[in-house]
Design an enzyme around this catalytic site. Sequence first.
Site, short mmCIF file in Angstrom:
data_model
loop_
_atom_site.label_atom_id
_atom_site.label_comp_id
_atom_site.label_asym_id
_atom_site.label_seq_id
_atom_site.Cartn_x
_atom_site.Cartn_y
_atom_site.Cartn_z
N ARG A 1 15.69 50.53 27.07
CA ARG A 1 17.23 51.22 27.21
C ARG A 1 17.18 52.60 27.71
O ARG A 1 18.22 53.03 28.43
CB ARG A 1 17.93 50.85 25.81
CG ARG A 1 18.00 49.51 25.46
CD ARG A 1 18.48 49.40 23.96
NE ARG A 1 19.12 48.15 23.89
CZ ARG A 1 19.40 47.44 22.47
NH1 ARG A 1 19.25 48.37 21.34
NH2 ARG A 1 19.91 46.27 22.40
N GLN B 1 25.88 48.42 23.17
CA GLN B 1 25.29 49.81 22.78
C GLN B 1 26.46 50.32 21.98
O GLN B 1 26.05 51.26 20.81
CB GLN B 1 25.07 50.57 24.11
CG GLN B 1 23.97 49.86 25.15
CD GLN B 1 22.97 49.61 24.36
OE1 GLN B 1 22.29 50.19 23.78
NE2 GLN B 1 22.31 48.29 24.66
N TYR C 1 21.85 44.61 31.42
CA TYR C 1 20.70 44.27 31.08
C TYR C 1 20.37 44.95 29.82
O TYR C 1 20.80 46.38 29.50
CB TYR C 1 19.70 43.78 31.92
CG TYR C 1 19.27 44.77 32.95
CD1 TYR C 1 19.29 46.15 32.62
CD2 TYR C 1 18.22 44.29 33.86
CE1 TYR C 1 18.81 47.26 33.59
CE2 TYR C 1 17.89 45.30 34.90
CZ TYR C 1 17.94 46.77 34.65
OH TYR C 1 17.70 47.38 35.68
N GLU C 2 19.31 44.57 28.92
CA GLU C 2 18.62 45.52 27.85
C GLU C 2 19.99 45.81 26.59
O GLU C 2 19.90 46.70 26.14
CB GLU C 2 18.32 46.79 28.29
CG GLU C 2 16.93 46.78 29.33
CD GLU C 2 15.80 45.79 28.84
OE1 GLU C 2 15.99 45.61 27.47
OE2 GLU C 2 15.28 45.16 29.67
N GLY C 3 20.81 44.65 26.68
CA GLY C 3 22.03 44.85 25.99
C GLY C 3 23.11 45.50 26.39
O GLY C 3 23.07 46.75 26.89
#
Length: 589
Positions: free
Chosen positions: A293, A445, A438-440
């Site tokens: 992230r 977040q 991506y990555e949440g």
Amino acid sequence: MVYKTPIEDFKYNLEMLNYDSLVSNIEKFKDYDAETLLSIVSEIGRLNEQEALSSNKTGDREGLKYITNGKEGPEVQTPESYKSLYKIVRDSGYVGATMPVEYGGGGAPFTTAILSGEIGIASNMAFYMGPGLSHGAMKTILKKGSSKLKEKYLPKMISGEWMGTMCLTEPQCGTDLGLIKSSAVPKDDHFILNGQKIWISFGEHDLTENIIHLVLARLPEAPEGIKGISLFLVPKRLDDNSRNQIFCGGLEHKLGIISSPTCVMNLDGAKGWMVGEPNKGMEAMFLMMNDARLKVGLQGVAMSEIAYQNALDFAKNRRQMRSVVKDKQEPDAKADSILVHPDVRRMLMNVKSTTEAMRTLCIYTSMKIDLAEHHPDESVREEAEDFAAIMTPIIKSYCSEKGFLNCSDSLQVLGGSGFTKEYPLEQYMRDVRIALIYEGTNGIQALDLVGRKLTMHKGRLLQNFQKEVQRFINENKDNPNLTEFINALETAVKEVMSSTMWLMQNGMQDPENALSSASDYLNLVALTSLTYMWARMAKFSDGKNEPQHKTKIKTGTYFIDKFIPEIEMHSKKVQSGKSTLMEMSIEEF
């Protein structure tokens, strides 16, 4: 295509943030003072400017080849230039620079990864996703793997001979990993894994002979939800070099990062070994996700920087119309550089002022991570860990979104030329768009910040951040040269505290209020953090006559004038709550 490593800005930040007295003062990093770090990063910059930059465009045009009838199953061929590029990167020691010496790494601080990472991403974002993800996999194995797994896999991953991935998402679940169905059944000294994973970056490729997958799966009779997920190491090749039963079932066809393989991975009786404890896979995987992230946020910074450099180069050479101020008109030319036009400058200054502040925040956070992991004083470690924890969703979300918008502004500077493939801006804009997802996703977040980070340790994370900022305000409020910056920072802190109190009161009564306001709250705290960075830069540059310092003051003042109003806007939006948002029926949309 234009790119020069922003080495002078790196140097400025390391000095301004007191890197030598904070990080290289730690015994573990005594050989990595700022001068040494800059020397390493300069060489990485030279390497990428010469080797990686040209492969970015050719890789985007060439793309990937998915071969179904390979010798041992489906294969993925990367662009031709990537093979020689990866060998250069591997031989340079880039991949394992921050890994422990005892496993073959360079033992450098994490700050090195952020500085060198920005260079790599700007040069070729799609390519560097592979080494970037591998770093996260190594970090997870290092912290959660058994001694046997570390000794067996880390040396070759650190050398770059092997690469690592993270395998989380499945067709029926993305963010909600509690819905994972992939199974792991114990057999002798290992586990047999079955299932399907999707969106796996570099899940299959031809750059390394082995790929080490970290896979989330369920043990038999595991608890429901995320409390029943374990983490497993699943290599592409086994000890006898035979093919493990994990194969690429296809490639995604994407808007951007076209030369980065995004794979469907099928596990059909694959052998794996547990990483960490049973049913605690999420705890282990978050080590990799948090690392990723931060680097996704860094992607926004890096792409913003290279987009700015190319837009600026175009603006200096493009002549259109005349300046509205006669004295600024070039008498020997029929038209002036478009840099004389205020709106062009507005776009470039928006990009410049946010990029430099975001870079400072990323470097500062990386230094905090080095302190959190290696400083001998427990209280220093705790405070640094709190800072990094609250900044991780902020950097991932705000920097990725602003990076995309900055690429858009940079493209706009070129006008119609920016919309063509003759110039690189259209690719930068396509490539960086994934960073918001991506990555949440960035919405996730925001929920992480409001739903988890604000309440952790009874609100200690935000309180510590507020104390640090307030301490800076108190120490510098009597400096007349910093009045504008201190006033802006006080306004920002006031709005954060006001909105935080509103969330605590109204979010507890009605959770939809908190969830509806989460994204604006994240942007509010993000802009406050960037204002803090600019205030620190202004203090550092105050009274210095060198051109770099004078430019910093001007750039920071622009940021204060143009972005502080957004702080008040986000605060008002937070405190408007869900308004009529949740009153709409599905049919009304």
